[in-house]
Scaffold this motif. Structure first.
Motif, PDB file in Angstrom:
ATOM      1  N   PHE A  41       0.934   4.671   2.940  1.00  9.19           N
ATOM      2  CA  PHE A  41       0.067   4.201   3.984  1.00  9.19           C
ATOM      3  C   PHE A  41      -0.053   4.969   4.864  1.00  9.19           C
ATOM      4  O   PHE A  41       0.905   5.456   5.748  1.00  9.19           O
ATOM      5  N   ARG A  42      -1.379   5.525   5.500  1.00  8.04           N
ATOM      6  CA  ARG A  42      -1.423   6.563   6.587  1.00  8.04           C
ATOM      7  C   ARG A  42      -2.671   5.930   7.492  1.00  8.04           C
ATOM      8  O   ARG A  42      -3.731   5.721   6.839  1.00  8.04           O
ATOM      9  N   VAL A  68       1.182  -5.043   6.106  1.00  9.73           N
ATOM     10  CA  VAL A  68       1.130  -3.884   5.249  1.00  9.73           C
ATOM     11  C   VAL A  68       2.240  -3.158   5.119  1.00  9.73           C
ATOM     12  O   VAL A  68       2.997  -2.916   5.921  1.00  9.73           O
ATOM     13  N   ASP A  77       4.527  -0.519   2.922  1.00  8.64           N
ATOM     14  CA  ASP A  77       4.584   0.750   2.249  1.00  8.64           C
ATOM     15  C   ASP A  77       5.856   0.705   1.429  1.00  8.64           C
ATOM     16  O   ASP A  77       7.066   1.171   1.779  1.00  8.64           O
ATOM     17  N   VAL A 114       0.960  -1.258   0.014  1.00  5.96           N
ATOM     18  CA  VAL A 114       0.113  -0.130   0.081  1.00  5.96           C
ATOM     19  C   VAL A 114       0.980   1.357   0.066  1.00  5.96           C
ATOM     20  O   VAL A 114       1.534   1.529   1.024  1.00  5.96           O
ATOM     21  N   THR A 139      -4.488  -1.100  -2.663  1.00  7.28           N
ATOM     22  CA  THR A 139      -3.463  -1.887  -2.439  1.00  7.28           C
ATOM     23  C   THR A 139      -2.886  -1.928  -4.019  1.00  7.28           C
ATOM     24  O   THR A 139      -3.595  -2.051  -5.173  1.00  7.28           O
ATOM     25  N   HIS A 181      -7.224   3.510   1.548  1.00  8.34           N
ATOM     26  CA  HIS A 181      -6.182   3.027   0.488  1.00  8.34           C
ATOM     27  C   HIS A 181      -6.531   1.845  -0.295  1.00  8.34           C
ATOM     28  O   HIS A 181      -7.504   1.292  -0.123  1.00  8.34           O
TER      29      HIS A 181
END
Length: 319
Positions: free
Chosen positions: A20-21, A93, A95, A17, A28, A26
């Motif tokens: 990512f936050r 996840v 980033d 992602v 993928t 989001h």
């Protein structure tokens, strides 16, 4: 034959992602779903590396069925004890814009004493035809923290090599049961010996301290390789093994790939130094893939030439 034990098996979701936050929506750019848990990841890598392996542990509910089905689809031999409660799902996840990883691991199912006894019987039966047993990962609810220690003592009666990769109290109990090899990462090793490490000299001393707690050999995995205290011709020898830093796709499961490579090389009868080097090459190669336990044997062989192995006669030699 090599047996891998995963008491808290899972379905692992790996998501790539960008940017990512937390608290935002989001999408993928890449994703992968596979049977997981540390022992399962090790079994997957061992299968890829051409070694005979069978995965065992607990599997429960529809998720447990999916774990077993996926392993079967990958042609990984498996023999899990079915339990009443549902196996867990884990999510990682990654980033790709900054290399950061976020992992969310469920606690997993509760396991009854009867289910645990069924597993003990199964493992000891499988061990009759095994040379090595790798026990890895966290424990499900209802399982005492000394379970690995008990299994180590039972397996010793069958003259089976035992290797442990876990953390916290299960690792502490396991080390005292005198396994052949323990393989924690830095944080796990710091918790085991009771103090933080500032540099390589601290880490080299620490693997000796881990051996003093009971393990015959200790390997601490690092981002760029490992430090180890292993037996060479019956004598303790410390090593620092490293590989040049590289841009990762994802680092989840690199420790599992390292241990799989180490076990594969040891099963093949390679020297202690070569086993460590091969493990480090496998760990480094695995960071090219999204998902745990994924390695390419040809790339591992190519990376071996970049691995540096230093034998150290004493911790004071570390600079």
């Amino acid at each position: 034959m090599i047996i891998t034990v995963t008491l808290n098996a899972a379905i692992d979701k790996s998501l790539s992602v960008p940017n990512f936050r937390l608290g935002r929506r989001h999408r993928t750019v890449e994703q992968r779903t596979a049977a997981g848990g540390k022992g399962v990841n090790i079994a997957r890598a061992l299968k890829t590396l051409g070694q005979p392996v069978i995965a065992t542990g607990f599997a429960g509910g529809p998720t447990g069925t999916r774990i077993v089905d996926q392993l079967t689809e990958e042609s990984i031999l498996n023999d899990f004890v079915r339990i009443r409660e549902e196996s867990r799902t884990n999510t990682a996840v990654y980033d790709p814009t900054n290399g950061q990883q976020t992992e969310i691991n469920e606690r997993g199912p509760a396991v009854s004493e009867k289910e645990l006894e069924l597993f003990r019987d199964k493992l000891l039966y499988l061990a009759r035809g095994a040379d090595m047993v790798v026990m890895a990962g966290s424990l499900p609810r209802g399982v005492d923290s000394d379970i690995y220690a008990h299994l180590i003592r039972e397996l010793r009666k069958s003259d089976v090599m035992t290797l442990i990769d876990t953390d916290g109290e299960p690792l502490r109990h396991a080390a005292r049961a005198e396994p052949d090899v323990i393989s924690p990462n830095v944080l796990e090793a710091e918790e085991l010996v009771g103090h933080e490490f500032n540099d390589d000299e601290d880490r080299i001393i620490a693997v000796g301290e881990m051996v003093e707690q009971g393990a015959r050999e200790a390997i601490m995995t690092l981002e760029d390789g490992c430090v180890a205290c292993v037996l060479v011709d019956g004598h303790a020898q410390r090593f620092r093994v490293s590989v040049p830093t590289r841009e990762d796709v994802a680092g989840v499961g690199a420790g599992d790939a390292f241990l799989a490579g180490y076990v594969a090389a040891r099963y093949s009868g390679k020297s202690p130094a070569d086993c460590l080097a091969y493990g480090v090459a496998c760990g480094a190669e695995s960071t090219n893939h999204l998902g745990a336990g994924l390695v390419e044997a040809r790339e591992v062989d190519r990376l071996l030439s970049d691995v540096e192995v230093r034998a150290l006669s004493a911790p004071a030699e570390v600079s």
